[in-house]
Write a protein that holds these residues in place. Sequence first.
Motif, PDB file in Angstrom:
ATOM      1  N   SER A  52       6.658  18.538  -3.115  1.00 46.00           N
ATOM      2  CA  SER A  52       6.397  17.160  -2.676  1.00 46.00           C
ATOM      3  C   SER A  52       7.717  16.436  -2.401  1.00 46.00           C
ATOM      4  O   SER A  52       8.792  16.911  -2.777  1.00 46.00           O
ATOM      5  N   ILE A  53       7.604  15.274  -1.789  1.00 45.41           N
ATOM      6  CA  ILE A  53       8.784  14.452  -1.507  1.00 45.41           C
ATOM      7  C   ILE A  53       9.152  13.571  -2.693  1.00 45.41           C
ATOM      8  O   ILE A  53      10.063  12.749  -2.606  1.00 45.41           O
ATOM      9  N   ARG A  54       8.475  13.742  -3.815  1.00 45.39           N
ATOM     10  CA  ARG A  54       8.681  12.917  -5.003  1.00 45.39           C
ATOM     11  C   ARG A  54      10.152  12.761  -5.377  1.00 45.39           C
ATOM     12  O   ARG A  54      10.623  11.681  -5.696  1.00 45.39           O
ATOM     13  N   ALA A  82       0.811  -1.220   0.000  1.00 43.33           N
ATOM     14  CA  ALA A  82       0.000   0.000   0.000  1.00 43.33           C
ATOM     15  C   ALA A  82       0.845   1.271   0.000  1.00 43.33           C
ATOM     16  O   ALA A  82       0.692   2.132   0.857  1.00 43.33           O
ATOM     17  N   PRO A  83       1.732   1.421  -0.989  1.00 42.44           N
ATOM     18  CA  PRO A  83       2.491   2.675  -1.034  1.00 42.44           C
ATOM     19  C   PRO A  83       1.544   3.837  -1.298  1.00 42.44           C
ATOM     20  O   PRO A  83       0.514   3.680  -1.945  1.00 42.44           O
ATOM     21  N   ALA A  84       1.905   4.988  -0.776  1.00 37.21           N
ATOM     22  CA  ALA A  84       1.108   6.195  -1.008  1.00 37.21           C
ATOM     23  C   ALA A  84       1.811   7.060  -2.054  1.00 37.21           C
ATOM     24  O   ALA A  84       3.030   6.997  -2.204  1.00 37.21           O
ATOM     25  N   ASP A  85       1.051   7.840  -2.781  1.00 37.45           N
ATOM     26  CA  ASP A  85       1.580   8.703  -3.823  1.00 37.45           C
ATOM     27  C   ASP A  85       2.466   9.786  -3.205  1.00 37.45           C
ATOM     28  O   ASP A  85       1.984  10.616  -2.430  1.00 37.45           O
ATOM     29  N   PRO A  86       3.765   9.809  -3.524  1.00 32.42           N
ATOM     30  CA  PRO A  86       4.657  10.799  -2.908  1.00 32.42           C
ATOM     31  C   PRO A  86       4.314  12.241  -3.285  1.00 32.42           C
ATOM     32  O   PRO A  86       4.689  13.166  -2.562  1.00 32.42           O
ATOM     33  N   GLU A  87       3.563  12.441  -4.374  1.00 32.84           N
ATOM     34  CA  GLU A  87       3.143  13.791  -4.754  1.00 32.84           C
ATOM     35  C   GLU A  87       2.173  14.380  -3.726  1.00 32.84           C
ATOM     36  O   GLU A  87       1.982  15.593  -3.683  1.00 32.84           O
TER      37      GLU A  87
END
Length: 146
Positions: A40-42, A17-22
Amino acid sequence: MAAIENPEKVAGLMLVAPADPERFDQSGVKRWHGIGASESIRAQIPANRLPVPSLLIASDNDPWMQASKAQLWGNCWGSCTFTLKDAGHINTASGFGPWPDGLKLFNHFKHSVLESQEESQRIVLKDNSSLIQFNDNQSTFSCFSA
């Protein structure tokens, strides 16, 4: 990430369940988007093949990451990607407590990684890939992983 800094100490990664880094900045969940929004941390997330085998498990209706983006990240990382149907965000708030199917996936992945490591010590594969398959009469998936 430990797997990038010390891959010899990490056998494999099961990413659930990774979350969108954006959607995140340095302080947590981004409060707003558009002009003036925080960065963002992208850029801090690796966008290339991970140095260890990985299995990414996502959901087709996760509110924190679209399934297509999870697949894209899995492709970037060289992960075998497994998408659950209608699971939401795979956590306790979505009804996941003890997760026997997740444990089956983990045990199969662990076995595949160990088996692959043993085989790579014996012979060098020409195409550097191996087929991972899983079938317990309830769940089935297969993919190629490097």
